[in-house]
Motif scaffolding. Structure first.
Motif, PDB file in Angstrom:
ATOM      1  N   THR A 100      10.560 -10.065  -5.097  1.00 32.48           N
ATOM      2  CA  THR A 100      11.885 -10.319  -4.559  1.00 32.48           C
ATOM      3  C   THR A 100      12.802 -10.749  -5.701  1.00 32.48           C
ATOM      4  OG1 THR A 100      10.867 -11.141  -2.520  1.00 32.48           O
ATOM      5  CG2 THR A 100      13.210 -11.621  -2.848  1.00 32.48           C
ATOM      6  N   THR A 346       7.572 -10.860  -1.610  1.00 32.35           N
ATOM      7  CA  THR A 346       8.370  -9.876  -0.862  1.00 32.35           C
ATOM      8  C   THR A 346       8.159 -10.027   0.647  1.00 32.35           C
ATOM      9  OG1 THR A 346       6.684  -8.125  -1.032  1.00 32.35           O
ATOM     10  CG2 THR A 346       8.326  -8.255  -2.793  1.00 32.35           C
ATOM     11  N   TYR A 351      12.984 -12.644   1.715  1.00 33.59           N
ATOM     12  CA  TYR A 351      14.203 -11.857   1.850  1.00 33.59           C
ATOM     13  C   TYR A 351      15.270 -12.655   2.606  1.00 33.59           C
ATOM     14  CZ  TYR A 351      12.027  -7.524   0.142  1.00 33.59           C
ATOM     15  OH  TYR A 351      11.416  -6.550  -0.638  1.00 33.59           O
ATOM     16  N   LYS A 404      10.801  -4.802  -5.249  1.00 35.95           N
ATOM     17  CA  LYS A 404      10.196  -3.951  -4.234  1.00 35.95           C
ATOM     18  C   LYS A 404      11.289  -3.219  -3.451  1.00 35.95           C
ATOM     19  CE  LYS A 404       7.083  -4.111  -0.212  1.00 35.95           C
ATOM     20  NZ  LYS A 404       8.052  -3.735   0.842  1.00 35.95           N
ATOM     21  N   ASP A 405      12.363  -3.944  -3.156  1.00 35.13           N
ATOM     22  CA  ASP A 405      13.491  -3.374  -2.423  1.00 35.13           C
ATOM     23  C   ASP A 405      14.789  -3.860  -3.049  1.00 35.13           C
ATOM     24  OD1 ASP A 405      12.109  -2.083  -0.064  1.00 35.13           O
ATOM     25  OD2 ASP A 405      11.446  -4.151   0.221  1.00 35.13           O
ATOM     26  N   PHE A 407      18.768  -3.642  -1.630  1.00 27.81           N
ATOM     27  CA  PHE A 407      19.697  -3.190  -0.597  1.00 27.81           C
ATOM     28  C   PHE A 407      21.111  -3.216  -1.193  1.00 27.81           C
ATOM     29  CE2 PHE A 407      16.047  -5.155   1.477  1.00 27.81           C
ATOM     30  CZ  PHE A 407      15.605  -4.105   2.271  1.00 27.81           C
ATOM     31  N   THR A 533      17.906  -8.822  -4.425  1.00 26.78           N
ATOM     32  CA  THR A 533      17.447  -7.881  -3.408  1.00 26.78           C
ATOM     33  C   THR A 533      18.429  -7.720  -2.261  1.00 26.78           C
ATOM     34  OG1 THR A 533      15.091  -8.174  -3.898  1.00 26.78           O
ATOM     35  CG2 THR A 533      15.656  -7.575  -1.642  1.00 26.78           C
TER      36      THR A 533
END
Length: 735
Positions: A100, A346, A351, A404-405, A407, A533
């Motif tokens: 994250t 993560t 998040y 990992k992500d 947005f 993230t």
């Protein structure tokens, strides 16, 4: 190699336990100092020295013979960095080291909410535990002195009180995971240009009043288990083995019992490193980013050269005993702490934490009423700017993260405003690189700008998401910014966009202040940060009104670069002057008048002042009151102020308390931050905010007496929503 060493340590430790002769150092019920002394008594000289230097890029040796494990470290003030190769700076290309990305520390400081710091520290600590890291190389609390410093985004702003209050919960919650905070960069690493050599000259008043307080809070109140030395010099001695900084102040005055670790390439002399308070040398003959040492770890200053000095009697063996004690203490607190909780990475909780911090960090700088941007009214929304789609976790130096992500703002705005959202790049900056940059042709920049302006003519509103990024010469380790204006022709883009569409919302992403020559022409400006993230959802929710912005600036935005105190004195103060046969040198000529202290005292208005931040609701401050108009001895005074939300939506306000000394034997700033509280209020709700003022809040550092003193006399209390938006003024006397 690392797995083999770890298994060997476990096997030997198990063997010792199985023999029925458990040593004191393995008994966690014993006091830690007994364990340290017992382990030390069993170590050879060679083993002690081996603990004092790196064995790989990000680990230092334990004592396998005794079952004492190595220390594993990771970069990342706002996320655990991807795994680095054992012996070079290349990435290991693991498939299980995505994490994250949390908001950068400027964003955390902009929340003005210690609760967010605690959530941050807890979350990043859990991710470090998941990755089996013992030391996280952060947080950073260097003071924001110039908006050109490429590394400001890693720090917590211009005010030592704000930085100190925000860093303590971060450290405490991080270390509950059995992961040490390594607070950095101690000290005066306030620019990247010439960072490895520049010699800082400053007064003791600036030292104690501005540049040291956040570090002291981290050590004394936060209980930090390790400290990272800075690259630069002060008093013509490198900070990583600076006797006054490390022996006299850090250990002598503050009682620090943790380990001092070099920045990578921060050591320069074996004897100084031996005698002046350094414990672990983590990199030598490297720039800390890309360059490699051609020598083995055994040739580091605190390796064989140190061992030979001890054997020859040039330095006493007691020096390595002291270092080994500090390192063992760190190991027992982290790698040999059997009560550490399990980690996670993560996770939905992390998040959510990143989103919550980001929501509170975004600062609404200007708004003529266009925000929040109603999705029901604005159907055709043009998003312009590279930062709407760019992965801003990439680049920046040691803060680079493998997420990992991610947005993005564009995706989040499309989710909010639907199919009517279109996108234009607007400008292009090139690949994320340290120390060098791609060259973007003027034809390319002109073409991208013209395309964006043409598309803006048909939009109901334009959301411009540009700013800076983690490229070299922007918000990036190893380089400072070249100019105060935005790069790649962004000022021209914004001017041309607003010329064809009056509904332009500027929502830039930066870790620094910047010039805004178009400020009077645009209806709204949002200051975002590197939010990690969840950057997209946080920005979209603030723009649309789902989240009411509550961030406040942790540093001033000067109108012009020369309005900043460090720049007002010319090159002697920043970036410094080259000296023949010596390292470059700079003088902190603004002294204690850093940031808003400079703007207030010199009567130079900032474009946006320290502590500034608007809301979608309105807060009304009733008259503040004092519990007494006289403070005597060690007594305190209570300040109360009722605050009411008189608007139509719920919101959060940061109530700020500043103190002014009306007459002092030494010059003082016009006022200084000494308290803040963030309160959440529903419409029509009132809360009474309370502050306690103690004699410590009245003190300044007397450099001749070398002590903090509070002089008898009259003081003013300012209550406000920023350093310039003062709602109440009170007066009291101290004797």
């Amino acid at each position: 190699m690392k797995l083999k060493t770890t298994l060997m340590s476990i096997a030997i430790g198990t063997s010792i336990l199985a023999s029925g002769q458990q040593p004191i150092y393995l008994d966690k019920t014993k006091p830690i100092e007994e364990r340290v002394e017992d382990a030390l008594s069993r170590m050879t000289l060679e083993e002690k020295v081996r603990m004092c230097h790196a064995q790989s890029k990000f680990s230092s040796a334990g004592v396998p013979r005794l079952g004492i494990p190595e220390i594993r470290m990771s970069d990342g003030p706002h996320g655990v960095r991807a795994e680095i190769n054992w012996n070079d700076w290349g990435y290991s290309n693991w498939t299980n080291d995505s994490i994250t990305a949390f908001p950068a520390l400027t964003a955390l400081a902009a929340t003005w909410n210690p609760e967010m710091s605690a959530i941050y520290g807890k979350s990043i600590g859990e991710e470090a535990r998941y990755r089996d890291k013992n030391v996280m190389l952060g947080p950073g609390v260097n003071i924001y002195r110039t908006p050109l410093n490429g590394r400001n985004f890693e720090y917590m702003g211009e005010d030592p009180y704000l930085s100190g209050e925000m860093v303590v919960p971060y450290i405490q919650e991080l270390q509950k995971n059995g992961v040490a905070a390594c607070v950095k960069h101690f000290a005066f690493n306030n620019q990247e240009r010439w960072r490895g050599s520049i010699n800082v000259v400053l007064s003791d008043r600036a030292l104690y009043e501005i540049y040291l307080p956040a570090f002291k809070k981290a050590v004394v109140d936060g209980g930090a288990w390790s400290i990272m030395g800075a690259y630069n010099q002060v008093w013509d001695e490198h900070c990583c083995h600076n006797s006054r900084l490390l022996n006299d102040i850090l250990r002598g005055e503050w009682g620090f019992d943790g380990a001092v670790i070099t920045d990578w390439g921060g050591a320069h002399d074996t004897k100084q490193a031996a005698l002046n308070g350094l414990d672990i040398e983590m990199g030598t003959w490297t720039n800390g980013l890309t360059s490699e040492s051609k020598s083995p770890y055994s040739d580091y200053y605190l390796a064989n050269p140190y061992l030979n000095m001890i054997r020859s009697g040039e330095v006493p063996e007691s020096t390595v005993d002291d270092k080994a004690r500090n390192i063992l203490r760190l190991i027992f607190r982290t790698a040999m702490n059997p009560d550490r909780p399990f980690g996670s990475a993560t996770s939905p909780e992390h998040y959510a934490a990143a989103k919550r911090i980001g929501d509170e960090a975004i600062v609404l700088l200007k708004n003529n009423g266009i925000l929040p941007l109603d999705p029901a009214k604005y159907k055709k929304v043009l998003v312009v700017g590279e930062n709407a789609v760019r992965f801003l976790n990439e680049g920046g130096g040691s803060s680079e993260l493998k997420v990992k992500d991610m947005f993005t703002p564009l995706d989040a705005l499309r989710n909010t405003y639907g199919n009517g959202v279109t996108y234009a790049e607007g400008y292009r900056s090139g690949r994320a690189m340290y120390e060098r940059e791609d060259r973007i042709t003027q034809n390319t920049l002109d073409s991208l700008r013209n395309q964006a302006v043409a598309m803006a003519k048909d939009a109901d509103a334009v959301i411009y998401i540009g700013g800076l990024n983690k490229n070299a010469f922007q918000d990036c380790e190893s380089t400072d910014r070249r100019e105060y204006n935005l790069p790649w022709g962004q000022d021209k883009i914004i001017e041309e966009l607003v010329a064809v569409n009056p509904n332009v919302i500027v929502a830039n992403v930066t870790g620094n202040a910047y010039a805004m020559p178009w400020l009077d022409k645009v209806p709204a400006v949002i200051q975002s940060w590197y939010l990690g993230t969840m950057i997209g959802p946080s920005m979209a929710d603030v723009i649309s009104g789902k989240t009411n912005p509550s961030g406040k600036l942790p540093f001033s935005f000067p109108k012009r670069l020369e309005d900043n105190g460090a720049h007002s004195f010319g090159a002697e103060s920043y970036p410094g002057i080259e000296r023949e046969g010596k390292s470059p040198q700079q003088q902190y000529l603004e002294d204690i008048l850093v940031g808003y202290r400079w703007h207030d005292t010199k009567k130079i208005p900032a474009m946006f002042p320290f502590g500034h931040g608007l809301s979608y609701t309105t807060f009304e401050y009733d008259k503040a009151s004092l519990s007494s108009n006289l403070m005597e001895g060690d007594k305190s005074i209570t300040v109360t102020v009722p605050v009411t939300n008189i608007g139509k939506v719920a919101g959060k306000e940061v109530v700020q308390l500043y103190i002014a000394d009306e007459k002092s034997s030494l010059p003082r700033p016009l006022k200084e931050l000494k308290g803040f509280k963030k309160v959440e209020l529903n419409p029509s709700q009132t809360k009474v905010v309370k502050f306690e003022i103690t004699p410590d809040d009245l003190k300044f550092f007397d450099d001749k007496a070398h002590e903090w003193i509070a002089e008898p006399g009259k003081f003013k209390v300012y209550i406000g929503s920023s350093s310039t938006d003062i709602k109440s003024t009170l007066q009291f006397s101290y004797k």
